[in-house]
Design an enzyme around this catalytic site. Structure first.
Site, mmCIF file in Angstrom:
data_model
loop_
_atom_site.group_PDB
_atom_site.id
_atom_site.type_symbol
_atom_site.label_atom_id
_atom_site.label_comp_id
_atom_site.label_asym_id
_atom_site.label_seq_id
_atom_site.Cartn_x
_atom_site.Cartn_y
_atom_site.Cartn_z
ATOM 1 C CG HIS A 129 13.179 18.062 17.160
ATOM 2 N ND1 HIS A 129 14.332 18.498 17.840
ATOM 3 C CD2 HIS A 129 12.756 19.334 15.852
ATOM 4 C CE1 HIS A 129 14.503 19.494 17.181
ATOM 5 N NE2 HIS A 129 13.414 19.809 16.805
ATOM 6 C CG ASP A 142 13.601 19.827 21.339
ATOM 7 O OD1 ASP A 142 13.071 19.029 21.077
ATOM 8 O OD2 ASP A 142 13.821 20.369 21.826
#
Ligand SMILES: *[C@@H]1O[C@H](CO)[C@@H](O)[C@H](O)[C@H]1NC(C)=O
Ligand SMILES: *[C@@H]1O[C@H](CO)[C@@H](O)[C@H](O)[C@H]1NC(C)=O
Ligand SMILES: *[C@@H]1O[C@H](CO)[C@@H](O)[C@H](O)[C@H]1NC(C)=O
Ligand SMILES: *[C@@H]1O[C@H](CO)[C@@H](O)[C@H](O)[C@H]1NC(C)=O
Length: 392
Positions: free
Chosen positions: A241, A218
């Protein structure tokens, strides 16, 4: 000249005297508190910590090189003097998520001034079993899994030469800290591990992340509300991310985000490079300002530069009322590399409070060998050097 000379003189004198005036810390070795290799470290660490924390001179809790199991642990201050936790081994979390159930963090540190975590240890959160049970990326009403680390209300602290591996949830949560530095901090989790944000910062001032490598599923680093004076330098992100400010503007009583420098960082195979995201459809009015992104390399990144003030995943909000979060004084300077999408730069600001004082300089992003394009809304950036031309 004179000032220089006297500074040189003073430093020389200091170096000469240093060994005698800087006392060595008192060492609290966990093997003297019942800790044994391949055993459970929890109770010996607690006892060694308690003794060290009560020491009136600087102390060091030592966990010698070995593998240890560790249950959930909370190490709190205030301590009487600076304290270092020096861990040389591999520390392993319980595999079964149930064993940590209800505990927000596996290792939780709080209310300590002048704390150092060091030693080269790897903390293995054993996340793979837990990830299969995690649906928090899809719903708010989900079972909470433990993060590897929580640093809460810490001042003047350093986390150095530490690896966080396969956390069940976020790797690190920084809350209410003042002056905390992560240096040579390494994070490792697979690209498809859910919710494994690297370092999340909230309500903290003077946070630095330096010379670090973050590979996870993430966000690499995320800044929540109340993040101030954050510096991210010489960090490599990917997979994951990317670096994210927000999401912001969802909850009442959020605090402003002020002051972020992201400098000399590389993003490899990440979904985003640098992103600012805010929710529409709420009345939260906080400012987000003084964010600077400089000397960044993007390698095969989906959205290298993105401001998204219409962030509304799974239709959880109404896009009819624009975001009230005001973004201003932001710069993107010297950003180059490759984008996996044609739109290398997306700047979608709020129609209610357009972005102000945004500077773009020397942005050279390529998509399949051709210059990437830019989409902009509600923003009139100042442009310097070679920058893709904004289209609506
Ligand atoms: C950290 O600093 C703040 C602000 O100076 C202070 O209020 C707080 O008590 C300090 N915390 C510790 C653990 O020293
Ligand atoms: C920040 O913390 C570090 C580590 O304890 C310390 O050396 C430094 O002086 C602190 N900086 C400020 C401005 O207090
Ligand atoms: C930038 O980062 C790279 C690797 O991450 C490092 O080798 C280099 O020294 C850094 N440059 C500066 C100017 O800090
Ligand atoms: C580039 O990123 C895509 C995902 O966006 C990935 O599938 C692909 O393997 C990456 N290419 C390289 C060379 O790493």
């Amino acid at each position: 000249m004179e000032a220089n000379l006297s500074i040189t003189y003073i430093s020389a004198l200091f170096l000469l005297l240093a060994p005698s005036i800087i006392a060595q810390p008192v060492v609290f070795d966990i093997t003297k508190y019942g800790g044994a290799p391949n055993g459970d470290l929890t109770s010996s660490l607690k006892r060694a910590w308690k003794a060290a924390c009560a020491s009136t001179s600087a102390s060091k809790v030592l966990v010698p090189k070995n593998t240890y199991n560790l249950k959930q642990i909370e190490l709190n201050g205030p301590c009487k003097a600076p304290i270092e936790l020096h861990i040389e081994g591999n520390i392993v979390a319980p595999k079964d998520p149930i064993q940590l159930n209800g505990d927000a963090q596996w290792l939780r540190f709080g209310y300590i001034d002048s704390f150092t975590l060091s030693g080269g240890a790897t903390f293995d959160g054993h996340g793979s079993t837990a990830w299969k049970q995690n649906n928090c990326h899809k719903t708010w009403n989900c079972k909470k899994l433990s993060m590897n680390f929580g640093f809460n209300f810490m001042n003047n602290s350093i986390i150095r030469d530490i690896t966080s591996k396969n956390s069940k949830n976020f790797h690190v949560n920084v809350l209410g800290c003042r002056n905390i530095t992560f240096v040579k901090f390494s994070i490792k989790a697979p690209a498809d591990s859910p919710n494994t944000d690297g370092i999340h910062i909230g309500r903290s001032t003077r946070v630095r992340i330096l010379h670090s490598n973050i590979e996870t599923g993430d966000d690499c680093i995320s800044l929540g509300d109340g993040s101030r004076q954050v510096i991210v330098k010489d960090v490599t992100c990917g997979p994951g991310h990317g670096i994210s400010v927000g999401s912001l503007g969802k909850y009442e009583y959020e605090e402003p985000v002020e002051g972020l420098i992201v400098k000399n960082c590389t993003f490899k195979n990440t979904d985003n490079g640098v992103r600012i995201k805010t929710w529409p459809g709420t009345s939260v009015k906080i400012p987000v300002s003084r964010l600077h992104f400089e000397n960044l390399v993007m390698i095969n990144v989906t959205n290298p530069i993105i401001i998204d003030q219409e962030y509304c995943p799974w239709n959880q909000c109404s896009k009819k009322t624009p975001s009230k979060v005001k973004i201003s004084r932001v710069s993107f300077n010297n950003i180059k590399g490759t984008s996996t999408t044609k739109k290398g730069m997306i700047l979608i600001c709020s129609s209610g409070v357009p972005c102000e004082e945004v500077k773009l300089a020397n942005i050279n992003l390529r998509f399949q060998g051709t210059p990437a394009t830019a989409t902009c809304k509600n923003i009139k950036p100042q442009v310097f050097g070679n920058v893709p031309i904004c289209t609506p």
